[in-house]
Design a protein around this motif. Structure first.
Motif, PDB file in Angstrom:
ATOM      1  N   MET A   6      36.374  -4.813 -29.418  1.00 47.32           N
ATOM      2  CA  MET A   6      35.386  -5.707 -28.786  1.00 47.32           C
ATOM      3  C   MET A   6      36.470  -5.693 -27.427  1.00 47.32           C
ATOM      4  N   ALA A   7      37.473  -5.498 -28.122  1.00 53.36           N
ATOM      5  CA  ALA A   7      38.699  -6.041 -27.045  1.00 53.36           C
ATOM      6  C   ALA A   7      38.691  -5.041 -25.876  1.00 53.36           C
ATOM      7  N   TRP A   8      38.544  -3.440 -26.374  1.00 52.77           N
ATOM      8  CA  TRP A   8      38.615  -2.319 -25.481  1.00 52.77           C
ATOM      9  C   TRP A   8      37.321  -2.505 -24.388  1.00 52.77           C
ATOM     10  N   PHE A   9      35.638  -3.067 -24.276  1.00 51.60           N
ATOM     11  CA  PHE A   9      34.565  -2.719 -23.953  1.00 51.60           C
ATOM     12  C   PHE A   9      34.777  -4.168 -23.119  1.00 51.60           C
ATOM     13  N   PHE A  10      35.560  -5.422 -23.900  1.00 52.77           N
ATOM     14  CA  PHE A  10      36.110  -6.443 -22.354  1.00 52.77           C
ATOM     15  C   PHE A  10      36.967  -6.146 -21.633  1.00 52.77           C
ATOM     16  N   LEU A  11      38.183  -5.511 -22.408  1.00 55.41           N
ATOM     17  CA  LEU A  11      39.407  -5.019 -21.117  1.00 55.41           C
ATOM     18  C   LEU A  11      38.819  -3.375 -20.510  1.00 55.41           C
ATOM     19  N   ALA A  12      37.257  -2.690 -20.174  1.00 52.92           N
ATOM     20  CA  ALA A  12      36.511  -2.227 -19.897  1.00 52.92           C
ATOM     21  C   ALA A  12      36.318  -2.434 -18.774  1.00 52.92           C
ATOM     22  N   HIS A  13      35.794  -3.631 -18.991  1.00 52.34           N
ATOM     23  CA  HIS A  13      34.869  -5.119 -17.193  1.00 52.34           C
ATOM     24  C   HIS A  13      36.037  -5.138 -16.862  1.00 52.34           C
ATOM     25  N   VAL A  14      37.177  -5.744 -17.487  1.00 55.28           N
ATOM     26  CA  VAL A  14      37.991  -6.559 -16.449  1.00 55.28           C
ATOM     27  C   VAL A  14      38.730  -6.136 -15.224  1.00 55.28           C
ATOM     28  N   SER A  15      39.162  -5.015 -16.017  1.00 49.05           N
ATOM     29  CA  SER A  15      40.523  -3.987 -15.803  1.00 49.05           C
ATOM     30  C   SER A  15      39.554  -2.809 -14.564  1.00 49.05           C
ATOM     31  N   PHE A  16      38.055  -3.283 -14.275  1.00 47.95           N
ATOM     32  CA  PHE A  16      37.614  -1.962 -13.121  1.00 47.95           C
ATOM     33  C   PHE A  16      36.934  -3.293 -12.109  1.00 47.95           C
ATOM     34  N   PRO A  17      37.594  -3.719 -11.268  1.00 50.37           N
ATOM     35  CA  PRO A  17      37.275  -4.137 -10.485  1.00 50.37           C
ATOM     36  C   PRO A  17      36.099  -3.903  -9.315  1.00 50.37           C
ATOM     37  N   ASN A  18      35.244  -4.453  -9.494  1.00 46.93           N
ATOM     38  CA  ASN A  18      33.799  -4.423  -9.303  1.00 46.93           C
ATOM     39  C   ASN A  18      33.480  -4.538  -7.608  1.00 46.93           C
ATOM     40  N   LEU A  19      33.403  -3.708  -6.550  1.00 48.20           N
ATOM     41  CA  LEU A  19      32.956  -4.261  -4.656  1.00 48.20           C
ATOM     42  C   LEU A  19      31.886  -3.730  -5.110  1.00 48.20           C
ATOM     43  N   SER A  20      30.893  -4.137  -6.259  1.00 49.22           N
ATOM     44  CA  SER A  20      29.637  -3.742  -5.497  1.00 49.22           C
ATOM     45  C   SER A  20      28.869  -4.907  -4.671  1.00 49.22           C
ATOM     46  N   THR A  21      29.042  -6.285  -4.094  1.00 53.37           N
ATOM     47  CA  THR A  21      28.897  -6.697  -2.785  1.00 53.37           C
ATOM     48  C   THR A  21      29.276  -6.159  -2.047  1.00 53.37           C
ATOM     49  N   VAL A  22      30.451  -5.632  -1.877  1.00 52.00           N
ATOM     50  CA  VAL A  22      30.966  -5.219  -0.295  1.00 52.00           C
ATOM     51  C   VAL A  22      30.214  -3.746   0.025  1.00 52.00           C
ATOM     52  N   MET A  23      30.197  -2.805  -1.304  1.00 52.26           N
ATOM     53  CA  MET A  23      29.121  -1.854  -0.740  1.00 52.26           C
ATOM     54  C   MET A  23      27.630  -2.115  -0.330  1.00 52.26           C
ATOM     55  N   PHE A  24      27.201  -3.272  -0.903  1.00 57.45           N
ATOM     56  CA  PHE A  24      26.018  -3.496  -0.182  1.00 57.45           C
ATOM     57  C   PHE A  24      26.047  -3.552   1.103  1.00 57.45           C
ATOM     58  N   TYR A  25      27.160  -4.444   1.314  1.00 57.72           N
ATOM     59  CA  TYR A  25      27.641  -5.038   2.963  1.00 57.72           C
ATOM     60  C   TYR A  25      27.628  -3.688   3.943  1.00 57.72           C
ATOM     61  N   TYR A  26      28.204  -2.930   3.251  1.00 57.42           N
ATOM     62  CA  TYR A  26      28.973  -1.608   4.042  1.00 57.42           C
ATOM     63  C   TYR A  26      27.352  -1.075   3.746  1.00 57.42           C
ATOM     64  N   GLN A  27      26.496  -0.744   3.337  1.00 56.93           N
ATOM     65  CA  GLN A  27      25.114  -0.065   3.154  1.00 56.93           C
ATOM     66  C   GLN A  27      24.418  -0.365   4.293  1.00 56.93           C
ATOM     67  N   THR A  28      24.464  -1.974   4.151  1.00 58.80           N
ATOM     68  CA  THR A  28      23.179  -2.696   4.851  1.00 58.80           C
ATOM     69  C   THR A  28      23.742  -2.464   6.470  1.00 58.80           C
ATOM     70  N   GLU A  29      24.792  -2.908   6.833  1.00 58.10           N
ATOM     71  CA  GLU A  29      25.612  -3.120   8.390  1.00 58.10           C
ATOM     72  C   GLU A  29      25.556  -2.247   8.966  1.00 58.10           C
ATOM     73  N   PHE A  30      26.709  -0.702   7.748  1.00 50.06           N
ATOM     74  CA  PHE A  30      27.446  -0.144   8.767  1.00 50.06           C
ATOM     75  C   PHE A  30      26.609   1.506   8.473  1.00 50.06           C
ATOM     76  N   LEU A  31      25.514   1.471   7.569  1.00 52.36           N
ATOM     77  CA  LEU A  31      24.966   2.933   7.565  1.00 52.36           C
ATOM     78  C   LEU A  31      23.515   2.031   7.753  1.00 52.36           C
ATOM     79  N   ASN A  32      23.557   1.400   7.979  1.00 48.72           N
ATOM     80  CA  ASN A  32      22.184   0.814   8.411  1.00 48.72           C
ATOM     81  C   ASN A  32      20.456   1.173   7.218  1.00 48.72           C
ATOM     82  N   LEU A  33      21.436   0.913   6.500  1.00 55.92           N
ATOM     83  CA  LEU A  33      19.761   0.859   5.236  1.00 55.92           C
ATOM     84  C   LEU A  33      19.177   0.452   5.298  1.00 55.92           C
ATOM     85  N   GLU A  34      18.201  -0.027   4.876  1.00 56.61           N
ATOM     86  CA  GLU A  34      17.690  -1.463   4.881  1.00 56.61           C
ATOM     87  C   GLU A  34      17.658  -1.519   3.634  1.00 56.61           C
TER      88      GLU A  34
END
Length: 202
Positions: A6-34
């Motif tokens: 369980m410590a491994w699965f917790f570490l697998a999440h915590v050690s990965f900085p999730n930039l999905s929100t930033v990528m959403f803005y990049y895809q909508t504002e810069f790539l102009n995807l709807e």
């Protein structure tokens, strides 16, 4: 016996900085995807989840869980590299549209994440003492969800440090490179997963 995996699965999440929100803005504002198209990409992602479940049950359940998790991390690293291709616009050089890149990336990343989640569920069943199945499963899911939430906080912190925000994507490439490097951290801790555990027996 329960704490280590369980410590491994917790570490697998915590050690990965999730930039999905930033990528959403990049895809909508810069790539102009709807936004509606990105919603469609999420539907494709759900199809990827079903594909991942099918592939796991058909071909991977006899494989050692350590190996599955290692290859899942490497697969996620490869897919994160595709974000670098998207940011560099290399895909256009080969005639691959941004929409295809986003759709394929969404489906494949969700499929690979399913390869990680299935062993999580299997270990939950294998390690659970008789009589407390519901309680222990709730605990495992809580640990998983807490790790995912903290990974999002880490991603938000990284975006803040690098000054990545809506309309400001100058350091996005650096953020993605840091993501790729962080994906390899859990591989160094795979010793926490029972060595002989498979999808059939522990």
């Amino acid at each position: 016996m329960i704490l280590r995996p369980m410590a491994w699965f917790f570490l697998a999440h915590v050690s990965f900085p999730n930039l999905s929100t930033v990528m959403f803005y990049y895809q909508t504002e810069f790539l102009n995807l709807e936004a509606s198209f990105l919603g469609t990409a999420r539907v494709v992602g759900w199809l990827g989840l079903m594909l991942g479940t099918f592939v796991y049950n058909q071909y991977l359940k006899k494989m050692k869980l350590r190996r599955i998790l290692m290859w899942s991390q490497l697969g996620l690293a490869f897919l994160t590299l595709l974000d670098i291709v998207l940011v560099f616009r290399v895909n256009l050089t080969f005639g691959i549209s941004d929409r295809i890149m986003v759709l394929c990336g969404s489906a494949l990343s969700d499929a690979i994440n399913q390869f990680k989640f299935m062993p999580f569920l299997i270990l939950s069943g294998q390690l659970c003492p008789p009589g407390i199945e519901g309680t222990l499963f709730a605990l495992f899911m809580s640990i998983n969800n807490l790790g995912s939430m903290l990974g999002s906080f880490v991603g938000a912190g990284l975006a803040s440090v690098l000054s990545i925000s809506s309309g400001s994507f100058g350091n996005l490439l650096l953020g993605i490179v840091i993501q790729v490097l962080c994906i390899f951290i859990p591989i160094a801790f795979l010793f926490l997963i029972p060595k002989e555990a498979t999808g059939i027996s522990a």
